[in-house]
Enzyme design. Structure first.
Site, PDB file in Angstrom:
ATOM      1  CG  HIS A 122      62.520  46.390  32.726  1.00 46.35           C
ATOM      2  ND1 HIS A 122      62.594  47.748  32.937  1.00 46.35           N
ATOM      3  CD2 HIS A 122      63.553  45.845  33.406  1.00 46.35           C
ATOM      4  CE1 HIS A 122      63.624  48.007  33.727  1.00 46.35           C
ATOM      5  NE2 HIS A 122      64.225  46.869  34.020  1.00 46.35           N
ATOM      6  CG  ASP A 123      59.982  49.732  31.000  1.00 47.99           C
ATOM      7  OD1 ASP A 123      58.777  49.919  30.774  1.00 47.99           O
ATOM      8  OD2 ASP A 123      60.422  49.348  32.099  1.00 47.99           O
ATOM      9  N   GLY A 140      67.384  47.511  31.013  1.00 49.31           N
ATOM     10  CA  GLY A 140      66.066  48.112  30.859  1.00 49.31           C
ATOM     11  C   GLY A 140      66.116  49.478  30.224  1.00 49.31           C
TER      12      GLY A 140
END
Length: 182
Positions: A122-123, A140
């Site tokens: 994520h991200d 992340g």
């Protein structure tokens, strides 16, 4: 032109696929997915979440694209994944959507080569012309600049930054930032 969708594939009627898209056997495309022209989705792929994919991408079999972030803080917010054009994404790659703690979007630029078993958490913000060799694993919020190469089985700690035009050796444990051109 109607997309070429294998009869065993499940494509949500709300998904937006260009008429030149090809979807392989047993793949699943979710309702909030947009896929651009001439993109190929191989067999047994799952593309879901709020995912936008550009043109001329190729997802090989067994990819998991746009899945929810593997973050305990995630509470179902509508975060996104944005993928550019002309990316080669090989077998068993996972790319997750973002979290609201960091802008809510994971991005993959254009003209990247993502080899088998890579995990983009994520991200993450991946530039263009990047090569991620087999088995690269990212925590992340990792940022990778344009033209960077990350060798096979390297692990990049969360919030790490790998500079543009750098080369990270295979099996590296990246727990500090790597400047550009290193």
């Amino acid at each position: 032109m109607t997309a070429l969708i294998h009869p065993t594939a499940l494509v949500d009627p709300n998904a937006q696929l260009d008429g030149s898209v090809s979807v392989g056997a047993f793949s699943i495309i979710g309702p909030n997915v947009r896929i651009g022209a001439h993109t190929i989705v191989g067999a047994h792929c799952v593309i879901d979440g709020y995912t936008s994919i550009g043109a001329h991408n190729h997802f090989y079999r067994f990819c998991s694209i746009g899945g929810m972030p593997q973050d305990k803080k995630y509470a179902g917010e509508p975060t996104r994944l944005e993928i550019g054009d002309r990316n080669m994404v090989r077998e068993y790659v996972t790319i997750n959507t973002g979290t609201i703690q960091d802008g809510g979007v994971t991005r993959l630029g254009s003209d990247n080569w993502i080899m088998a078993y890579v995990h983009v958490a994520h991200d993450c913000q991946i530039g263009s012309q990047v090569i991620l060799a087999n088995g690269v694993q990212m925590g992340g919020h990792v940022h990778i600049g344009d033209w960077a190469i990350v060798g096979g089985l390297a692990a990049v700690h969360q919030f790490g930054r790998i500079g543009a035009h750098s080369m990270t050796g295979g099996q590296s444990a990246v727990h500090k930032d790597i400047p550009p051109y290193v």
